[in-house]
Design a protein around this motif. Structure first.
Motif, PDB file in Angstrom:
ATOM      1  N   MET B 262       0.828  -1.195   0.000  1.00  0.00           N
ATOM      2  CA  MET B 262       0.000   0.000   0.000  1.00  0.00           C
ATOM      3  C   MET B 262       0.866   1.250   0.000  1.00  0.00           C
ATOM      4  O   MET B 262       1.837   1.351   0.734  1.00  0.00           O
ATOM      5  CB  MET B 262      -0.939   0.008   1.203  1.00  0.00           C
ATOM      6  CG  MET B 262      -1.831   1.229   1.265  1.00  0.00           C
ATOM      7  SD  MET B 262      -3.262   1.041   2.341  1.00  0.00           S
ATOM      8  CE  MET B 262      -2.467   0.697   3.880  1.00  0.00           C
ATOM      9  N   ASP B 263       0.428   2.169  -0.824  1.00  0.00           N
ATOM     10  CA  ASP B 263       1.078   3.469  -0.906  1.00  0.00           C
ATOM     11  C   ASP B 263       0.557   4.322   0.241  1.00  0.00           C
ATOM     12  O   ASP B 263      -0.646   4.529   0.365  1.00  0.00           O
ATOM     13  CB  ASP B 263       0.703   4.080  -2.272  1.00  0.00           C
ATOM     14  CG  ASP B 263       1.406   5.401  -2.513  1.00  0.00           C
ATOM     15  OD1 ASP B 263       2.026   5.931  -1.563  1.00  0.00           O
ATOM     16  OD2 ASP B 263       1.325   5.887  -3.650  1.00  0.00           O
ATOM     17  N   VAL B 264       1.460   4.793   1.109  1.00  0.00           N
ATOM     18  CA  VAL B 264       1.004   5.640   2.214  1.00  0.00           C
ATOM     19  C   VAL B 264       1.618   7.038   2.118  1.00  0.00           C
ATOM     20  O   VAL B 264       1.743   7.749   3.100  1.00  0.00           O
ATOM     21  CB  VAL B 264       1.341   5.010   3.588  1.00  0.00           C
ATOM     22  CG1 VAL B 264       0.503   3.782   3.818  1.00  0.00           C
ATOM     23  CG2 VAL B 264       2.811   4.681   3.689  1.00  0.00           C
ATOM     24  N   LYS B 273      -6.405   6.781   0.827  1.00  0.00           N
ATOM     25  CA  LYS B 273      -6.055   5.796   1.856  1.00  0.00           C
ATOM     26  C   LYS B 273      -7.270   4.973   2.254  1.00  0.00           C
ATOM     27  O   LYS B 273      -7.184   3.763   2.445  1.00  0.00           O
ATOM     28  CB  LYS B 273      -5.476   6.511   3.070  1.00  0.00           C
ATOM     29  CG  LYS B 273      -4.014   6.888   2.860  1.00  0.00           C
ATOM     30  CD  LYS B 273      -3.424   7.548   4.075  1.00  0.00           C
ATOM     31  CE  LYS B 273      -2.044   8.105   3.702  1.00  0.00           C
ATOM     32  NZ  LYS B 273      -1.566   9.098   4.633  1.00  0.00           N
ATOM     33  N   SER B 276      -7.936   2.398  -0.444  1.00  0.00           N
ATOM     34  CA  SER B 276      -6.987   1.283  -0.447  1.00  0.00           C
ATOM     35  C   SER B 276      -7.197   0.391   0.753  1.00  0.00           C
ATOM     36  O   SER B 276      -7.153  -0.828   0.655  1.00  0.00           O
ATOM     37  CB  SER B 276      -5.542   1.767  -0.433  1.00  0.00           C
ATOM     38  OG  SER B 276      -5.437   3.026  -0.944  1.00  0.00           O
ATOM     39  N   LYS B 277      -7.420   1.018   1.900  1.00  0.00           N
ATOM     40  CA  LYS B 277      -7.602   0.203   3.107  1.00  0.00           C
ATOM     41  C   LYS B 277      -8.847  -0.661   2.985  1.00  0.00           C
ATOM     42  O   LYS B 277      -8.870  -1.806   3.418  1.00  0.00           O
ATOM     43  CB  LYS B 277      -7.729   1.108   4.335  1.00  0.00           C
ATOM     44  CG  LYS B 277      -6.377   1.583   4.821  1.00  0.00           C
ATOM     45  CD  LYS B 277      -6.515   2.441   6.042  1.00  0.00           C
ATOM     46  CE  LYS B 277      -5.205   3.148   6.309  1.00  0.00           C
ATOM     47  NZ  LYS B 277      -5.341   4.210   7.303  1.00  0.00           N
ATOM     48  N   LYS B 300       4.209  -1.423   3.430  1.00  0.00           N
ATOM     49  CA  LYS B 300       3.762  -0.049   3.161  1.00  0.00           C
ATOM     50  C   LYS B 300       4.953   0.736   2.638  1.00  0.00           C
ATOM     51  O   LYS B 300       6.105   0.448   2.991  1.00  0.00           O
ATOM     52  CB  LYS B 300       3.169   0.586   4.421  1.00  0.00           C
ATOM     53  CG  LYS B 300       4.113   0.596   5.605  1.00  0.00           C
ATOM     54  CD  LYS B 300       3.471   1.253   6.802  1.00  0.00           C
ATOM     55  CE  LYS B 300       4.474   1.309   7.957  1.00  0.00           C
ATOM     56  NZ  LYS B 300       3.970   1.927   9.152  1.00  0.00           N
ATOM     57  N   HIS B 301       4.653   1.706   1.822  1.00  0.00           N
ATOM     58  CA  HIS B 301       5.786   2.448   1.274  1.00  0.00           C
ATOM     59  C   HIS B 301       5.415   3.880   0.972  1.00  0.00           C
ATOM     60  O   HIS B 301       4.257   4.211   0.714  1.00  0.00           O
ATOM     61  CB  HIS B 301       6.282   1.770  -0.007  1.00  0.00           C
ATOM     62  CG  HIS B 301       5.394   2.035  -1.190  1.00  0.00           C
ATOM     63  ND1 HIS B 301       5.633   3.044  -2.086  1.00  0.00           N
ATOM     64  CD2 HIS B 301       4.263   1.426  -1.601  1.00  0.00           C
ATOM     65  CE1 HIS B 301       4.685   3.037  -3.011  1.00  0.00           C
ATOM     66  NE2 HIS B 301       3.832   2.065  -2.729  1.00  0.00           N
ATOM     67  N   HIS B 302       6.380   4.762   1.109  1.00  0.00           N
ATOM     68  CA  HIS B 302       6.313   6.074   0.454  1.00  0.00           C
ATOM     69  C   HIS B 302       7.551   6.122  -0.420  1.00  0.00           C
ATOM     70  O   HIS B 302       7.564   5.463  -1.466  1.00  0.00           O
ATOM     71  CB  HIS B 302       6.193   7.231   1.476  1.00  0.00           C
ATOM     72  CG  HIS B 302       6.957   7.028   2.753  1.00  0.00           C
ATOM     73  ND1 HIS B 302       8.190   7.560   2.944  1.00  0.00           N
ATOM     74  CD2 HIS B 302       6.656   6.313   3.856  1.00  0.00           C
ATOM     75  CE1 HIS B 302       8.628   7.201   4.154  1.00  0.00           C
ATOM     76  NE2 HIS B 302       7.707   6.443   4.726  1.00  0.00           N
ATOM     77  N   PHE B 313      -0.156  -1.835   9.281  1.00  0.00           N
ATOM     78  CA  PHE B 313      -0.559  -1.634   7.900  1.00  0.00           C
ATOM     79  C   PHE B 313      -1.885  -0.883   7.827  1.00  0.00           C
ATOM     80  O   PHE B 313      -2.027   0.128   7.141  1.00  0.00           O
ATOM     81  CB  PHE B 313      -0.688  -3.002   7.232  1.00  0.00           C
ATOM     82  CG  PHE B 313      -0.997  -2.958   5.755  1.00  0.00           C
ATOM     83  CD1 PHE B 313       0.015  -2.723   4.838  1.00  0.00           C
ATOM     84  CD2 PHE B 313      -2.289  -3.185   5.308  1.00  0.00           C
ATOM     85  CE1 PHE B 313      -0.267  -2.711   3.486  1.00  0.00           C
ATOM     86  CE2 PHE B 313      -2.568  -3.165   3.942  1.00  0.00           C
ATOM     87  CZ  PHE B 313      -1.553  -2.935   3.029  1.00  0.00           C
ATOM     88  N   ALA B 316      -1.738   2.696   9.201  1.00  0.00           N
ATOM     89  CA  ALA B 316      -0.688   3.556   8.659  1.00  0.00           C
ATOM     90  C   ALA B 316      -1.176   4.947   8.262  1.00  0.00           C
ATOM     91  O   ALA B 316      -2.165   5.095   7.554  1.00  0.00           O
ATOM     92  CB  ALA B 316      -0.067   2.875   7.442  1.00  0.00           C
ATOM     93  N   SER B 352      -2.383   2.152  -5.033  1.00  0.00           N
ATOM     94  CA  SER B 352      -1.626   3.411  -5.060  1.00  0.00           C
ATOM     95  C   SER B 352      -2.425   4.446  -5.834  1.00  0.00           C
ATOM     96  O   SER B 352      -3.362   4.104  -6.553  1.00  0.00           O
ATOM     97  CB  SER B 352      -0.276   3.159  -5.748  1.00  0.00           C
ATOM     98  OG  SER B 352       0.343   4.392  -6.034  1.00  0.00           O
TER      99      SER B 352
END
Lengths: 494, 433
Positions: B262-264, B273, B276-277, B300-302, B313, B316, B352
């Motif tokens: 997931m893109d945070v 968000k 996606s969640k 999770k990633h930025h 997760f 986030a 994302s």
């Protein structure tokens, strides 16, 4: 003085239940002279009580969605606090099973034991109607036979198939009771043997009425005009079970099960007022005797009064709580009145009742309990005093008129009319519409013709859906006509 | 004498009826559940009973009954206050209403509320969905153990005793042990009869019978011994006991893993968000509910990617720029380390807004095409965007070569559940791998 108290605080325990049961038994048998089946008292939780509600109080029952629906409705109401649960439930079986709720206080358990285990129990065993129409010995066995048979069918033919048959059978269950002929006794083993025999027979034979092969010579040709059935017959369920042209034998058996169980339940609907009235009379007597003999405290007696009066409360017709005549209230009032007429008769009582002033009131009470059913009981015993106490009045509805008319009130001119009207009303409320099987078109398209005999019209929407269910059982077209109008419905094969 | 029985522990027996009721209204339930799946609060999807309202008409039980509104009738009512015989009361209102009784059986039925337990709810929510391309039994399997019946043994726990088998063994033993003695007994009895006849005959001729009587006593003694022995054969013996035997069987079962990315990053925003969640929560519940053996990995990633727990997760809330390739690289690393493709069915789902640093897209393409060869399916969900991002375009190009690459877009929360159903209900053909 010896302390004879059965209990002083209000929590129940098994030893206390046992002691109370003995005390009640003594009063019931020795003082009231009640003859009962042996008792089996079962403690259950509220959840189990809701389960029992959903299956008409029967301890073992087959599975069907309608019972789930009932359960969903009732548990919803219960959880929202809109409905209280009965303190007890009792089953007409030998031994006689009474359910006691675990939430009850000890006083309530005492009341319930007196009411169910002695009042209802004696009624089940002695009332003529129950004796003739139900078999307390066989019912538990039969119910488990029914449950396992239907479960086996579900396994073999699928739940939806079985449900379709049950839906249709339930729709005409009330038109599946022999009102004039006493049913045969039930016994599970015998039933199983008979079932197998029937199945074999049906597999071997083609039903005589469906023989459509051309006859060998013209002289043997049957009268086409000959009616079948010879007389109109009112037991729809029985007729279809025996004569549906192409029904597999397991479906016939299911119809039979529904029919038998409804037959067993039939007397309960016919004796609601008497049954509850008598049980109330018995618990009222026993509770007072327990108090007089120092076996329960003043506090218990007061608690008993609180629930007793709630049970026998009759709201007036214009009260928001009114939902028809309360069978507990009416039955209890009449039984108490029989006692009063014996013990302290007035001039009026002597005019109305030949037994007025009979010193043996117990004999009169037991006679009334044994020999009647609700409508005849009211006709026989509803006294002017009870009519006055309840302020009964009779109302007439003419569909053409703009208003209802009062036809009788509680005065000298009205007593007899109210009594007759009420007896008639009670009889009618427990009777389904009179629908008979008129004719089967044996030599043509095999359609079934039903005929409605009452003057009161049928609810058309329901009649149409019911007819469609019958059509599924019968397999060919089904028609319904009525005495009172141009009314004509049909359910066609698709 | 009454018997008192405590039934409280025998529990409820309404389940069978309840199940049949739900079967009957399944269509309605499904409809209601899908509605909740589309718009209900995410957190509550897996918790608590859900009330579903079924119109009473669906469950009406018809029967022949009278229409109490029409036709003439007489009725007796309690509680007369001022009526006199002959009074007329106008219909439809006023002081004297008699209509409350007018619904004898079933006319006034309300809509029925059915409560669904969380399990029942999820079953309906995910009814008919499955992981695509799941390889059964070809490599990638673990041995699950299961207890199964297997024959009968001579000892075991009393609760497993098999009565019929035990009685059969007992009968066999009794027959075997008694048979020889019975035969001997019969022979002796015959001999005794013979002897008695002899003695009688000799007595008649006034002969001496002392030897014969001696013999008779001897035979009687033997008979007594034999009878005692026959009686002594026990009705049931320890050696007769038989027990149903349970054995462990190993059963191959395929295993799968789902990697959720997931893109945070800051660009995602609240809606992104939330969408996606919502998607991942559905995915998570679905896998938990339908598969016993699915491993789920959360990333999770930025601009940096990080593996995290389920809790982290879903909770986030971060910010920062976006780089997608580190997340894919981390996924690749994890797959290589823990989920070799010949033993596992590996799936990947990514959500994302597609706002990737432009130069990164080329790297993403490279890593993704390597990854795709090891994946059973790669789901990409693009959220909250009006146009298609470069990332999406890159993935769409990959999809032409890899049928397991699936791209989809969601704009608002109502889109998520239908899209989810679509992703997991269509069977997909896999050519690679």
């Amino acid at each position: 003085m010896v302390n004879r108290l059965l209990f002083s605080d209000n929590d129940w325990s098994f030893s206390r239940l046992d002691a109370v049961d003995r005390a009640c038994a003594q009063i019931a048998q020795e003082e009231l002279g009640l003859d009962t089946y042996p008792n089996q008292l079962e403690l259950i939780s509220a959840e189990q009580m809701l389960d029992a509600y959903a299956s008409i109080g029967l301890p073992v029952y087959y599975a069907h969605w309608s019972f789930g629906k009932q359960h969903a409705i009732e548990s919803g109401q219960y959880k929202r606090g809109e409905m209280g649960l009965a303190y007890e439930l009792v089953i007409n079986s030998n031994p006689c099973i009474s359910y006691l709720m675990e939430e009850n206080t000890m006083t309530m358990q005492t009341l319930v034991i007196a009411h169910a285990a002695y009042g209802h129990n004696a009624f089940f065993k002695n009332n003529v109607f129950f004796q003739q129409w139900t078999d307390a010995e066989g019912i538990l066995d039969y119910l488990s036979f029914a449950q396992s048979y239907i479960a086996a069918c579900e396994e073999r033919y699928g739940i939806p198939e079985v449900s379709t048959v049950l839906d249709a059978a339930h729709a005409i269950a009330r038109n599946g009771i022999d009102r004039a002929r006493r049913p045969r006794k039930l016994s599970a083993r015998e039933e199983e043997m008979r079932r197998q025999e029937r199945e074999r027979y049906l597999e071997q034979q083609l039903s005589e009425i469906w023989r459509t092969l051309p006859p060998s010579s013209s002289s043997e040709r049957p009268e086409k005009e000959s009616r079948f059935p010879a007389e109109p017959t009112e037991n729809l369920l029985y007729f279809i079970e025996k004569n549906a042209p192409q029904m597999p034998s397991w479906q016939r058996e299911i119809l039979r099960i529904v029919r038998k169980i409804n037959q067993y339940l039939y007397p309960q609907g016919q004796t609601k007022i008497m049954n509850e009235g008598f049980a109330c009379f018995v618990h009222y007597y026993i509770m007072h005797r327990l108090h007089e003999t120092g076996q329960i405290t003043d506090g218990s007696l007061l608690e008993f009064y609180a629930s007793h009066t709630a049970v026998v409360f009759q709201p007036d017709y214009d009260d928001p709580r009114y939902s028809g005549i309360n069978p507990y209230a009416l039955g209890f009032a009449i039984f108490r009145d029989i006692q009063r007429i014996c013990v302290a008769p007035t001039e009026e009582d002597r005019r109305f009742f030949s037994f007025a002033g009979d010193p043996d009131w117990k004999k009169q009470i037991l006679f009334a309990m044994r020999e009647f059913r609700d409508d005849s009981f009211i006709l026989q015993y509803l006294s002017p005093k009870v009519i006055r106490d309840l302020h009964l009045f009779a109302l007439h509805n003419d569909p053409e008129s703009e208003s209802y008319r009062i036809t009788a009130i509680h005065d000298d001119a009205g007593y007899r009319e109210i009594r007759e009207r009420l007896a008639q009303q009670v009889a009618e409320s427990s009777r389904p519409p009179s629908i008979v099987i008129d004719k089967v078109d044996r030599w043509g398209d095999r359609h079934l013709e039903l005929h409605h005999l009452d003057a009161t019209p049928l609810s058309e929407k329901d009649a149409q859906s019911t007819l469609e269910l019958i059509q599924r059982l019968w397999g060919y077209d089904v028609l319904l006509t009525s005495n009172n109008s141009e009314f004509r419905l049909a359910a066609r094969r698709d | 004498m009454s018997s008192i029985i405590d039934r409280r522990l025998s529990g409820s027996r309404s389940n069978a009826n309840r199940e049949r009721l739900q079967r009957r209204v399944r269509g309605r339930l499904q409809e209601a559940v899908e509605k909740m799946g589309r718009s209900g609060a995410i957190e509550s999807l897996s918790k608590g009973d859900k009330a579903v309202v079924i119109p009473a008409n669906d469950l009406h039980e018809p029967s022949f009954r009278h229409d109490s509104a029409n036709g003439s009738w007489d009725r007796v009512l309690p509680g007369n206050k001022s009526f006199q015989r002959g009074d007329e009361i106008p219909k439809g209102g006023g002081g004297g209403q008699a209509g409350r009784e007018g619904a004898p059986d079933g006319e006034g039925e309300d809509a029925l509320g059915v409560l669904l337990s969380p399990d029942e709810f999820l079953d309906l929510l995910f009814d008919g969905l499955s992981l695509p391309n799941l390889r059964q039994g070809t490599g990638g399997e673990i041995k699950a153990e299961q207890w199964r019946r297997s024959g009968f043994v001579r000892d075991g726990s009393p609760s497993r005793m098999h009565v019929a088998r035990t009685m059969r063994a007992a009968r066999a033993r009794r027959l075997a042990l008694r048979a020889g003695k019975r035969r001997a007994l019969e022979a002796l009895q015959e001999e005794r009869e013979q002897l008695l006849a002899d003695i009688a005959a000799r007595k008649q001729q006034q002969g001496d019978v002392s030897i014969e009587e001696e013999h008779l006593r001897d035979i009687d003694a033997q008979i007594a011994v034999l009878q005692r022995k026959i009686r002594a054969v026990p009705f049931i013996d320890d050696s007769d006991l038989r027990f149903a035997h349970m054995d462990r069987h190993t059963q191959p079962r395929s295993q799968a893993t789902m990697i959720c990315i997931m893109d945070v990053s800051g660009s995602m925003g609240e809606t992104g968000k939330d969408l996606s969640k919502r998607f991942f929560l559905l995915l998570y519940l679905f896998l938990q509910r339908q598969y016993q053996n699915v491993q789920i990995v959360f990333i999770k990633h930025h601009s940096v990617a990080q593996e995290c727990t389920e809790k982290e997760f879903f909770a986030a809330r971060e910010g920062g720029g976006t780089l997608v390739s580190p997340a894919l690289a981390l996924a690749e690393e994890i797959i290589t380390a823990r989920f070799p493709a010949d033993e596992w069915n590996v799936y990947l789902a990514q959500a994302s807004d597609g706002d990737n640093y432009f130069a990164d897209n080329a790297v993403v393409e490279e890593v993704a095409s390597r990854l795709l060869q090891r994946l059973r399916a790669f789901y990409y969900l693009e959220v909250n965007r009006d146009d298609e991002s470069h990332l999406l375009q890159a993935y769409q190009e990959l999809a032409e070569f890899f049928p397991q690459m699936v791209c989809t877009r969601a704009q608002q929360r109502e889109d998520v559940y239908p899209l989810f159903r679509e992703l997991f209900s269509k069977p997909q053909v896999l050519e690679h791998g």
